[in-house]
Design an enzyme around this catalytic site. Structure first.
Site, mmCIF file in Angstrom:
data_model
loop_
_atom_site.group_PDB
_atom_site.id
_atom_site.type_symbol
_atom_site.label_atom_id
_atom_site.label_comp_id
_atom_site.label_asym_id
_atom_site.label_seq_id
_atom_site.Cartn_x
_atom_site.Cartn_y
_atom_site.Cartn_z
ATOM 1 N N ASP A 15 0.801 -1.224 0.000
ATOM 2 C CA ASP A 15 0.000 0.000 0.000
ATOM 3 C C ASP A 15 0.835 1.276 0.000
ATOM 4 O OD1 ASP A 15 -2.325 -1.550 0.104
ATOM 5 O OD2 ASP A 15 -2.271 -1.632 2.294
ATOM 6 N N LYS A 18 1.874 2.251 -5.051
ATOM 7 C CA LYS A 18 2.410 1.707 -6.308
ATOM 8 C C LYS A 18 1.481 2.023 -7.477
ATOM 9 C CE LYS A 18 2.426 -2.379 -4.432
ATOM 10 N NZ LYS A 18 2.165 -2.080 -3.016
ATOM 11 N N GLY A 42 -4.430 -4.387 -3.721
ATOM 12 C CA GLY A 42 -5.466 -3.390 -3.986
ATOM 13 C C GLY A 42 -4.795 -2.079 -4.316
ATOM 14 N N HIS A 43 -4.944 -1.646 -5.557
ATOM 15 C CA HIS A 43 -4.283 -0.419 -5.986
ATOM 16 C C HIS A 43 -5.341 0.606 -6.365
ATOM 17 C CE1 HIS A 43 -0.908 -3.355 -7.379
ATOM 18 N NE2 HIS A 43 -1.046 -3.321 -6.077
ATOM 19 N N THR A 127 -5.698 -11.547 3.964
ATOM 20 C CA THR A 127 -6.872 -10.919 3.350
ATOM 21 C C THR A 127 -8.019 -11.934 3.240
ATOM 22 O OG1 THR A 127 -6.028 -11.523 1.179
ATOM 23 C CG2 THR A 127 -5.456 -9.319 1.992
ATOM 24 N N GLN A 221 2.120 -5.982 -3.365
ATOM 25 C CA GLN A 221 2.557 -6.100 -1.975
ATOM 26 C C GLN A 221 3.854 -5.294 -1.745
ATOM 27 O OE1 GLN A 221 1.426 -9.367 -3.514
ATOM 28 N NE2 GLN A 221 -0.498 -8.582 -2.783
HETATM 29 P P1 GDP Z 1 -0.724 0.355 -3.601
HETATM 30 O O1 GDP Z 1 -1.340 -0.895 -3.096
HETATM 31 O O2 GDP Z 1 0.730 0.431 -3.322
HETATM 32 O O3 GDP Z 1 -1.040 0.642 -5.040
HETATM 33 O O4 GDP Z 1 -1.372 1.527 -2.747
HETATM 34 P P2 GDP Z 1 -2.934 1.700 -2.369
HETATM 35 O O5 GDP Z 1 -3.655 2.150 -3.579
HETATM 36 O O6 GDP Z 1 -3.442 0.504 -1.651
HETATM 37 O O7 GDP Z 1 -2.842 2.843 -1.288
HETATM 38 C C1 GDP Z 1 -2.343 4.109 -1.577
HETATM 39 C C2 GDP Z 1 -3.435 5.151 -1.358
HETATM 40 O O8 GDP Z 1 -2.831 6.420 -1.231
HETATM 41 C C3 GDP Z 1 -4.409 5.269 -2.508
HETATM 42 O O9 GDP Z 1 -5.676 5.557 -1.991
HETATM 43 C C4 GDP Z 1 -3.888 6.476 -3.315
HETATM 44 O O10 GDP Z 1 -4.905 7.186 -4.002
HETATM 45 C C5 GDP Z 1 -3.321 7.318 -2.217
HETATM 46 N N1 GDP Z 1 -2.161 8.129 -2.603
HETATM 47 C C6 GDP Z 1 -1.172 7.832 -3.479
HETATM 48 N N2 GDP Z 1 -0.257 8.816 -3.507
HETATM 49 C C7 GDP Z 1 -0.667 9.744 -2.626
HETATM 50 C C8 GDP Z 1 -0.133 10.988 -2.174
HETATM 51 O O11 GDP Z 1 0.938 11.431 -2.571
HETATM 52 N N3 GDP Z 1 -0.861 11.682 -1.242
HETATM 53 C C9 GDP Z 1 -2.024 11.216 -0.742
HETATM 54 N N4 GDP Z 1 -2.651 11.958 0.166
HETATM 55 N N5 GDP Z 1 -2.564 10.054 -1.135
HETATM 56 C C10 GDP Z 1 -1.887 9.316 -2.048
HETATM 57 P P1 IMO Z 2 -0.822 -4.141 -2.254
HETATM 58 O O1 IMO Z 2 -0.424 -4.678 -3.603
HETATM 59 C C1 IMO Z 2 -0.859 -4.530 2.086
HETATM 60 C C2 IMO Z 2 -0.854 -8.580 3.756
HETATM 61 C C3 IMO Z 2 -2.108 -8.999 4.501
HETATM 62 C C4 IMO Z 2 -1.503 -9.902 5.563
HETATM 63 C C5 IMO Z 2 -0.400 -10.614 4.783
HETATM 64 C C6 IMO Z 2 -0.807 -11.982 4.250
HETATM 65 O O2 IMO Z 2 -2.129 -3.439 -2.240
HETATM 66 O O3 IMO Z 2 0.288 -3.351 -1.659
HETATM 67 P P2 IMO Z 2 -2.367 -12.724 2.232
HETATM 68 O O4 IMO Z 2 -3.823 -12.520 2.004
HETATM 69 O O5 IMO Z 2 -1.495 -12.185 1.160
HETATM 70 O O6 IMO Z 2 -2.027 -14.151 2.569
HETATM 71 O O7 IMO Z 2 -2.048 -11.897 3.576
HETATM 72 O O8 IMO Z 2 -0.076 -9.771 3.693
HETATM 73 N N1 IMO Z 2 -1.070 -8.091 2.362
HETATM 74 C C7 IMO Z 2 -1.017 -6.805 2.012
HETATM 75 N N2 IMO Z 2 -0.875 -5.702 2.767
HETATM 76 N N3 IMO Z 2 -0.945 -4.420 0.747
HETATM 77 C C8 IMO Z 2 -1.078 -5.528 -0.020
HETATM 78 O O9 IMO Z 2 -1.065 -5.474 -1.368
HETATM 79 C C9 IMO Z 2 -1.154 -6.783 0.609
HETATM 80 N N4 IMO Z 2 -1.298 -8.054 0.167
HETATM 81 C C10 IMO Z 2 -1.224 -8.844 1.253
HETATM 82 O O10 IMO Z 2 -2.754 -7.880 5.065
HETATM 83 O O11 IMO Z 2 -0.894 -9.142 6.560
HETATM 84 MG MG MG Z 3 -2.842 -1.586 -1.825
#
Ligand code: GDP
Ligand code: IMO
Ligand code: MG
Length: 418
Positions: A15, A18, A42-43, A127, A221
């Site tokens: 999270d 990416k 989850g992106h 998850t 991840q």
């Molecule tokens: P990922 O799994 O690495 O793709 O990240 P996620 O999408 O799960 O979580 C990142 C969250 O931060 C998303 O809701 C993005 O819209 C948000 N985000 C990304 N870059 C920024 C930033 O520079 N500032 C803020 N406030 N939010 C951001």
């Molecule tokens: P993105 O791509 C954050 C974490 C779960 C748990 C551990 C194992 O959005 O960055 P799993 O279901 O994979 O067996 O769970 O890994 N986890 C993540 N945490 N971002 C993710 O993906 C994750 N994918 C798995 O919360 O701690």
């Molecule tokens: Mg994510």
């Protein structure tokens, strides 16, 4: 002339943001390829008023000119994939699924959830999507690959055999045996929708590189969730680090070019396991609120804390990171003081590396002066002086240049340094 692929990898516990950077870079790439994980990822990508959540489909899908590949290192849940596909109506010819990717079927999720229940307070906090059991079956050589969808009857028979072999275990876990006929019909349905997309993606990526196409490899991840190099057993079940891109797509290390590591300006983690720089107090809550730190996949509140420069140095090293993208700098706006974990206290002394078990360490902090506002900044000079100092100090501590800085969820609010 043959090209090298650009790689994006998460440096913390996932999270990191990416999705935003993949989407940003996808605008200048011909191919975007996922190489590991499943719909545990989850992106979230924000384009104007629209917020798009992607789990399995590569984030390049938002660039109409980019082709998207789901590599062999991914575990693919057909039900969830098909649902995700339904958000888009122009996927044929620009979405490709490896015939060697493994299938994640509903019983994997049932096993995952049963195991977590049985572990009680020692649960990993997965998850619950079935990721561990699907990769477990792959490695135990009792899994099924996407290519088997070409022969649904044979595949259904094999799955039913698997259930008979494991009947006592599944009964103890409360995992139901599917009805053979229903299973066959489900597999037929999956075949009908997915068949046009299934192909040998290794050949496809290699050919693309040979033809000089620009290829982007999208990690899921993060490094600290890597099956080997993360905080085992509180990890996911795949190779999340950059090395996973080679096995997860069928590329040689020589075909990997520039590596961009993604890190938040602070740190979060979902699920259980060690997190030395976690803040259980007001600051942690403020990071959660300001950063909207609630999961895209499960909606769970993310645990929040400070940037961990020790874990980050480890991550930069094992991924071969050329530049870091520092995300969510704006979330730190308004803090009087900002902490950075610069060492660990371990067995009565201070260490500067990641030990065998992170559970045993206490963080050593350095305190930085805060700043008022970085939100929306689009070039480095616009940032407050204290923010620039913070970034400079991080670069020194992690031994890597911070080439990209993100200051809001919006595509345009991104600083790219020359
Ligand atoms: P990922 O799994 O690495 O793709 O990240 P996620 O999408 O799960 O979580 C990142 C969250 O931060 C998303 O809701 C993005 O819209 C948000 N985000 C990304 N870059 C920024 C930033 O520079 N500032 C803020 N406030 N939010 C951001
Ligand atoms: P993105 O791509 C954050 C974490 C779960 C748990 C551990 C194992 O959005 O960055 P799993 O279901 O994979 O067996 O769970 O890994 N986890 C993540 N945490 N971002 C993710 O993906 C994750 N994918 C798995 O919360 O701690
Ligand atoms: Mg994510």
């Amino acid at each position: 002339m043959s090209n090298q692929a650009d790689l994006i990898v998460g440096l913390q516990w996932g999270d990191e943001g990416k999705g935003k950077i993949v989407d940003h870079m996808a605008q200048t790439h011909d191919y975007v390829c996922r190489f590991a994980g499943g719909h545990n990822a989850g992106h979230t990508i924000v384009v104007g008023e629209e917020k798009i959540a992607l789990h399995l489909i590569p984030s390049g899908v938002l660039n109409p000119d980019a082709k998207n590949i789901v590599g062999n290192g991914v575990v693919l849940s057909p039900v969830d994939f098909i649902e995700e596909m339904s958000q888009f109506d122009d996927l044929e010819g620009r979405l490709f699924i490896s015939d060697k990717a493994h299938l994640l079927l509903p019983y994997h999720a049932a096993i995952d959830q049963a195991r977590e229940r049985m572990k009680g307070d020692k649960a990993i906090g997965t998850t619950g999507k079935g990721i561990g059991p699907a990769y477990g079956d792959k490695v135990a050589r009792v899994g099924h690959r996407v290519g088997e969808l070409h022969h649904p009857r044979k595949l259904a028979d094999k799955i039913m055999d698997y259930f008979s072999m494991n009947a006592p275990v599944f009964a103890a876990m409360g995992v139901e045996t599917p009805d053979a006929q229903e299973l066959y019909h489900e597999l037929l349905e999956y075949r009908e929708v997915l068949e046009p997309y299934i192909t040998d993606t290794t050949l496809l990526v290699q050919k693309a590189l040979e033809e000089g196409k620009r290829v982007l490899l999208e990690g899921a991840q993060g490094t600290m969730l890597d099956i080997d190099h993360g905080t085992y057993p509180y990890v996911t079940s795949s190779t999340t680090i950059s090395a996973g891109a080679c096995s997860g797509l069928g590329l040689s290390p020589k075909e990997i070019g520039r590596v961009t590591g993604i890190a938040k300006a602070y740190c979060t983690r979902v699920g259980n396991g060690p997190f030395p720089s976690e803040d259980h107090g007001e600051a942690g809550q403020r990071l959660r609120d300001r950063g909207h730190e609630y999961g895209t996949t499960t909606g769970r509140a993310r645990r929040c804390g400070w940037f961990d420069a020790v874990a980050m140095r480890h991550a930069v090293r094992i991924n071969g990171v050329d530049q870091v993208a520092l995300m969510k700098l704006d979330v730190l706006d308004g803090f009087e003081e900002i902490k950075v974990c610069v060492g660990y206290e371990f067995e009565g002394r201070e260490i500067d590396y990641v030990p065998y078990d992170l559970e045993e360490v206490q963080p050593v902090y350095r305190i930085f002066k805060g700043w008022k506002r970085s939100e929306g900044a689009r070039n480095f000079e616009e940032l407050p002086e204290a923010a620039r100092e913070y970034i400079g100090a991080l670069e020194e501590m992690i031994g890597c240049r911070i080439g990209i800085i993100s200051t809001s969820p919006e595509r345009e609010d991104t600083i790219v340094r020359r």
